[in-house]
Structure formats: structure tokens, C-alpha cells
Design a protein around this motif. Structure first.
Motif: not given
Length: 145
Positions: A86-95
Motif C-alpha cells: 500500500p505505501d508503494d501504490n500510487p492509487d492508494f496514496l491518492r485516496t
């Protein structure tokens, strides 16, 4: 003790296959009806044919973690989907960034913090008054007389 090891391995595999077959839903059993697999496991368990046949041909194929099909279920087409933390996932960070903006984020948090601080000061003042005894409203003890 070692002479009993083959017997124990066969027994363990037999029991595992039998319980696995019983716990598998009827609609997921491959090849034969579930009752046929139960009989095959029980009848041919001593010679390992039944349990091995169940594990190879009758048992349902398992899904990988996350519900993605295994490579042989996908037919070997294309690379397997790669898991991203999750900390590398740009979609998750955007949310995460969007959550603060949606509901007023920082301003709401600051107002809540100020309310808590004011409540804490009020409670501390009440405790001081209780410890020092009654006062006349200005922090002075009442005059005796």
C-alpha cells in the motif's frame, strides 16, 4: 520406530484426503460426484491410490491470495499480476490525500484539537479548585468571619 513411519504417513494422507473431500462443496469437486470420491478415498486409501487421485484429479483448484487465478488457471497467458504494498501504490496514496480534502481535513482537525484543549484546561481548573477548597469566584479563599 522408523518401521511405523510409512504406515503413519499413509494414514495421515488418507485422513487428510478424506476430510478435505468431505469439506469441499459439491459444486467445486472435479471429475466425479463427491460421493464417488469419498468411496474411492476409503476403498483405495491403504495403497495411496485413492488419496493421491483425490489430490490430483478431484480436488478443486485453489485461488492465489487476492483472488487472482493461478498461472495454470489463466492458461499461462501474460505475466501474473504483481502485488504492490500500500505505501508503494500510487492509487492508494491518492485516496489518502483525497480523504482530508473531502471532509474539511486540516481545519476540522484543528478545531477539534482546540475544543479538546479548552476542555482539558476547564477540567484542570476544576481539579485545582477541588484540591484548594472553595473560593469566592476570583480564586481567593472565602473570608472567615
Amino acid at each position: 520406530m522408523l518401521r511405523y513411519l510409512p504406515f503413519l504417513v499413509i494414514l495421515a494422507l488418507w485422513i487428510y484426503a478424506f476430510i478435505d473431500c468431505l469439506n469441499t462443496p459439491e459444486n467445486q469437486v472435479r471429475g466425479l460426484p463427491k460421493i464417488a470420491w469419498v468411496f474411492i478415498i476409503l476403498l483405495f486409501g491403504e495403497v495411496l491410490i485413492g488419496p493421491v487421485a483425490w489430490l490430483v484429479a478431484g480436488r478443486p483448484r485453489r485461488q492465489h491470495a487476492g483472488g487472482a487465478p493461478s498461472p495454470w488457471q489463466r492458461g499461462g497467458r501474460g505475466p501474473a499480476p504483481k502485488w504492490v504494498a500500500p505505501d508503494d501504490n500510487p492509487d492508494f496514496l491518492r485516496t489518502l490525500k483525497g480523504e482530508g480534502k473531502k471532509d474539511g481535513g486540516d481545519k476540522k482537525d484543528e478545531a477539534l484539537l482546540k475544543d479538546w484543549e479548552a476542555d482539558l484546561r476547564r477540567r484542570e481548573e476544576e481539579l485545582r479548585r477541588k484540591e484548594n477548597g472553595p473560593t469566592d469566584g476570583e480564586g481567593n479563599p472565602p473570608a472567615k468571619g
